[in-house]
Motif scaffolding. Structure first.
Motif, PDB file in Angstrom:
ATOM      1  N   THR A 225       1.169  -0.994  -0.376  1.00  0.00           N
ATOM      2  CA  THR A 225       0.418   0.042  -0.179  1.00  0.00           C
ATOM      3  C   THR A 225       0.490   1.385   0.415  1.00  0.00           C
ATOM      4  OG1 THR A 225       0.434  -0.274   2.584  1.00  0.00           O
ATOM      5  CG2 THR A 225      -1.583  -1.460   1.125  1.00  0.00           C
TER       6      THR A 225
ATOM      7  N   MET B  89       0.026   4.054   5.418  1.00  0.00           N
ATOM      8  CA  MET B  89      -0.434   3.215   5.581  1.00  0.00           C
ATOM      9  C   MET B  89       0.469   1.602   6.420  1.00  0.00           C
ATOM     10  SD  MET B  89      -3.427   2.631   2.651  1.00  0.00           S
ATOM     11  CE  MET B  89      -4.148   3.951   2.517  1.00  0.00           C
TER      12      MET B  89
ATOM     13  N   GLU C 271       0.626   0.897  10.502  1.00  0.00           N
ATOM     14  CA  GLU C 271      -0.646   0.394  10.950  1.00  0.00           C
ATOM     15  C   GLU C 271      -0.382  -1.058  11.046  1.00  0.00           C
ATOM     16  OE1 GLU C 271      -4.886   1.891  11.868  1.00  0.00           O
ATOM     17  OE2 GLU C 271      -4.376   1.993  10.404  1.00  0.00           O
TER      18      GLU C 271
END
Length: 376
Positions: A81, A85, A88
């Motif tokens: 991604t 991102m 997390e």
């Protein structure tokens, strides 16, 4: 052959497709790792996820990335991604006991990368970061030549990595221009690759002096005349000092017209030198200071079956490997390390040093002082 592992993919862009192809190909190419089960793919919207799941051969699709991590059938999670991102998702996957294959850079900030490396050290799952240029047989041969003393004692490094994907001033503003979404600019996209290769060939970096430049300071939004600032660097240059005492030059640019994927390396030694160009990724050039002046010159080494694992792909020199083939080599090394219980490379711990170096370059450019990369 060991038991097959369940595989989940988050993200279907360029690198997502590259991962999917590699996980489907590793067993066919090498034959010594079990073929992963292509369990579940995630992207948004759901229709897109479903379409790519069918194309890439996954059993299921979802638009919820947590569904990939929570799925009991998934053992390995690839995260491809956008940079913001990564943290997390990677922390959640590690906490769930998954093996994590993450595209570079690890995170937006060095502190985030540190938290991820520390979490990986505590977690049962293995980690791999997508520096697939490290797996090129030509680079492996360069390292072998250096270790065998073919160029004598290394004394100097020169490296540059250039692309032109941000050279056009009329290109619209994107998330890559915003620190909160992309983190560093050319350093995070490109410079970390060069650092990874330099460290593989010459060892850890001890300190840096640097400068940075934002060539196009604002860009227009795609759908209006509003201009937004470019918050990160287009160009970065540095002087490197390696822990071995070798000195070096480093340069990276995302605004270098005409360059598509250039990584140029020179390693100078007391008895010769090695040069490499990524845009001719199946060649290595070696100069040895022997013979008479009439016979001295560079030897071009064309990679072939004599440079493992080239021969697993094709039995003859000159047919050449490509970018996606390097990802297949990377995936095979990850699967084999998981199966054999050996160390993965580059893991989150290895990649933390690469990111510590690029953040040290950014800090040195902002402060004007020599900076030591943070230790893990």
């Amino acid at each position: 052959m060991t038991q097959s592992l369940g595989y989940g993919l988050i993200g279907t862009g360029f690198m997502g497709k590259c991962h999917a192809l590699a996980y489907r190909s590793a067993t066919a190419v090498f034959g010594d790792v079990a073929a992963p089960r292509m369990e579940i793919l995630c992207d948004t919207p759901e229709e897109k996820a479903g379409r790519f799941a069918t194309q890439f051969g996954f059993q299921r699709a979802t638009s919820d990335w947590r569904a990939v991590i929570d799925d009991p059938a998934v053992d390995i999670v690839s995260i491809t991604t956008p940079n913001g991102m990564h943290k997390e998702m990677a922390l959640a996957a590690l906490a769930a006991g998954k093996h994590v294959h993450l595209e570079k850079p690890m995170a937006l900030t060095l502190q985030d990368a540190r938290e991820m490396a520390e979490a990986a050290a505590r977690a049962p799952g293995r980690t791999m970061v997508g520096y697939n240029y490290l797996h090129n047989p030509a680079i492996a041969h360069a390292r072998k030549l250096i270790e065998e003393g073919a160029i004598g004692r290394p004394i100097h490094f020169r490296g540059l990595v250039d692309e032109d994907y941000q050279a056009d001033p009329d290109l619209p503003w994107t998330w890559r221009a915003r620190r909160a979404d992309a983190g560093l600019g050319a350093l995070g996209d490109l410079g970390c690759h060069l650092v990874s290769l330099a460290v593989l060939l010459l060892g850890p970096v001890a300190s840096v002096i640097a400068e940075m430049q934002t060539v196009h300071e604002t860009r227009k939004l795609a759908d209006s005349d509003e201009r937004r600032p470019v918050e990160n660097e287009d160009v970065a240059s540095a002087l490197l000092t390696f822990e071995s005492g070798v000195n070096g030059l480093f340069s990276c640019s995302r605004s270098a017209w005409g360059r598509k994927s250039r990584i140029g390396l020179e390693i100078h030694g007391t008895k010769g030198m090695i040069t490499y160009e990524q845009e001719r990724m199946n060649e290595l050039r070696l100069y040895r200071n022997d013979g008479t002046g009439a016979t001295q010159g560079f030897t071009t080494i064309l990679t072939g079956p004599a440079h493992p694992p080239y021969g697993e792909f094709v039995p003859a020199p000159g047919h050449q490997l490509g970018f996606n083939d390097l990802k297949v080599i990377e995936v095979r090394s990850f699967l084999k390390a998981i199966a054999d219980g050996t160390l993965t490379f580059p893991s989150f711990a290895d990649a933390f040093h690469y990111e510590a170096v690029i953040h040290a370059i950014a800090q040195a450019a902002e402060s004007g002082a020599r900076v030591r990369p943070e230790a893990a």
